[in-house]
Design a protein around this motif. Structure first.
Motif, PDB file in Angstrom:
ATOM      1  N   GLU A 104       1.920   7.848 -17.704  1.00 28.76           N
ATOM      2  CA  GLU A 104       2.685   7.103 -16.839  1.00 28.76           C
ATOM      3  C   GLU A 104       3.303   6.107 -17.558  1.00 28.76           C
ATOM      4  O   GLU A 104       2.910   5.330 -18.076  1.00 28.76           O
ATOM      5  N   LYS A 105       4.735   6.366 -17.578  1.00 27.51           N
ATOM      6  CA  LYS A 105       5.566   5.580 -18.382  1.00 27.51           C
ATOM      7  C   LYS A 105       6.110   4.212 -17.582  1.00 27.51           C
ATOM      8  O   LYS A 105       5.975   3.031 -18.148  1.00 27.51           O
ATOM      9  N   GLU A 106       5.984   4.430 -16.232  1.00 30.26           N
ATOM     10  CA  GLU A 106       6.095   3.011 -15.368  1.00 30.26           C
ATOM     11  C   GLU A 106       4.764   2.328 -15.385  1.00 30.26           C
ATOM     12  O   GLU A 106       4.005   3.024 -15.037  1.00 30.26           O
ATOM     13  N   LYS A 107       4.887   1.062 -15.523  1.00 32.21           N
ATOM     14  CA  LYS A 107       3.777   0.428 -15.429  1.00 32.21           C
ATOM     15  C   LYS A 107       3.454  -0.290 -13.839  1.00 32.21           C
ATOM     16  O   LYS A 107       2.447  -0.816 -13.680  1.00 32.21           O
ATOM     17  N   THR A 108       4.429   0.139 -12.924  1.00 32.36           N
ATOM     18  CA  THR A 108       4.439  -0.397 -11.760  1.00 32.36           C
ATOM     19  C   THR A 108       4.725   0.347 -10.762  1.00 32.36           C
ATOM     20  O   THR A 108       5.724   1.219 -11.226  1.00 32.36           O
ATOM     21  N   MET A 109       4.092   0.670  -9.699  1.00 36.75           N
ATOM     22  CA  MET A 109       4.625   1.688  -8.810  1.00 36.75           C
ATOM     23  C   MET A 109       4.673   0.828  -7.222  1.00 36.75           C
ATOM     24  O   MET A 109       3.772   0.086  -6.800  1.00 36.75           O
ATOM     25  N   LYS A 110       5.846   1.041  -6.365  1.00 33.54           N
ATOM     26  CA  LYS A 110       5.842   0.574  -5.118  1.00 33.54           C
ATOM     27  C   LYS A 110       4.848   1.338  -4.426  1.00 33.54           C
ATOM     28  O   LYS A 110       4.751   2.269  -4.553  1.00 33.54           O
ATOM     29  N   ASP A 113       6.450   3.745  -2.636  1.00 31.47           N
ATOM     30  CA  ASP A 113       6.918   5.062  -3.422  1.00 31.47           C
ATOM     31  C   ASP A 113       5.526   5.951  -3.199  1.00 31.47           C
ATOM     32  O   ASP A 113       5.834   7.181  -3.187  1.00 31.47           O
ATOM     33  N   GLN A 190       1.539  -8.303  -9.146  1.00 35.06           N
ATOM     34  CA  GLN A 190       1.226  -6.919  -8.669  1.00 35.06           C
ATOM     35  C   GLN A 190      -0.376  -6.673  -8.553  1.00 35.06           C
ATOM     36  O   GLN A 190      -1.100  -7.321  -9.396  1.00 35.06           O
ATOM     37  N   VAL A 222      -1.663   1.341 -14.120  1.00 36.75           N
ATOM     38  CA  VAL A 222      -0.330   1.047 -13.378  1.00 36.75           C
ATOM     39  C   VAL A 222      -0.656   0.242 -12.261  1.00 36.75           C
ATOM     40  O   VAL A 222      -1.425   0.374 -11.296  1.00 36.75           O
TER      41      VAL A 222
END
Length: 246
Positions: A104-110, A113, A190, A222
């Motif tokens: 997972e490249k993004e370290k935060t997910m809403k 989403d 987060q 994440v």
């Protein structure tokens, strides 16, 4: 007298040949070997523990910091080729393993989403028995009601952590439902996702796409941004009704 003399002669000869020394030496070897075996035994051997701790102190930090990206790329190619040749059950296991290994490249997910990802899963897998067929835009099953809700725990006021649970719910098909524990260190913004599932290799063939996603987010640390805490919607199943002929 001759018998006694013969016995004495044999004993004297054996002593001169070093048999006693050899026997003592052999027993000493066996004793040392047994002592070492006990010392390194897997059942609480002190020497084994010392060696194990030393190895961990050196090897584990190295493994944790090593960049495996090159090998994951190679592994991905190998898995794709293997999946093509595998039986259905093994193919599902390998596909799940491949998807679980995606970084997972993004370290935060809403959360909004993540809710969309879950709705995609519901659209693919929701049970259609009992749903009406609608013909407004061609034959399709009626939409099912879904919602996501964050329920916060009543934590101690002095605790440096907050805890909550994310509930994904579909009233029509409870098999779609998920509950995901999350926690927040009060100095952070987060939340940490703490999804746990059976990680035995043999269980991978039975996990669904959304479970794999949650496990991947969790193992990649994440964070979850609670941009929403409640939302409801409707999802139309992807499955198309069987044609009927009057």
């Amino acid at each position: 007298m001759n018998l006694e003399k013969n016995i004495k002669d044999v004993i004297a000869q054996q002593l001169e040949n070093g048999i006693v020394e050899n026997l003592i030496s052999e027993q000493l070897k066996q004793g040392v070997s047994k002592a070492l075996e006990d010392l390194f035994s897997s059942y609480g051997g002190e020497a084994r523990k010392v060696i194990e701790n030393k190895l961990k102190s050196v090897i584990v930090p190295y493994l944790e910091t090593y960049d495996y990206s090159e090998y994951i790329t190679k592994l991905d190619h190998v898995l794709v080729e293997t999946i093509k040749e595998a039986s259905f059950d093994n193919r599902k296991l390998l596909e799940n393993f491949k998807n679980l290994m995606i970084e997972e490249k993004e370290k935060t997910m809403k959360l909004s989403d993540l809710f969309e990802k879950w709705k995609e899963y519901v659209a693919k897998k929701v049970e259609t028995d009992g749903l009406e067929v609608e013909f407004d835009d061609g034959p399709e099953y009626e939409a099912v009601e879904v919602r996501v809700e964050v329920e916060r725990n009543e934590d101690r006021s002095w605790s440096i952590f907050e805890h909550a649970t994310i509930f994904f719910e579909c009233e029509h098909d409870e098999k779609m439902n998920f509950e995901v524990p999350i926690s927040l260190y009060k100095r952070d913004e987060q939340w940490d996702l703490q999804y746990r599932s059976n990680k035995e290799l043999k269980s991978l063939r039975h996990l669904n796409d959304f479970e794999i996603l949650l496990m991947r987010l969790s193992q990649n640390s994440v964070k979850i941004d609670l941009d929403i805490e409640y939302e409801d919607d409707e999802v139309t199943p992807n499955e198309e009704p069987e044609p009927t002929f009057g």
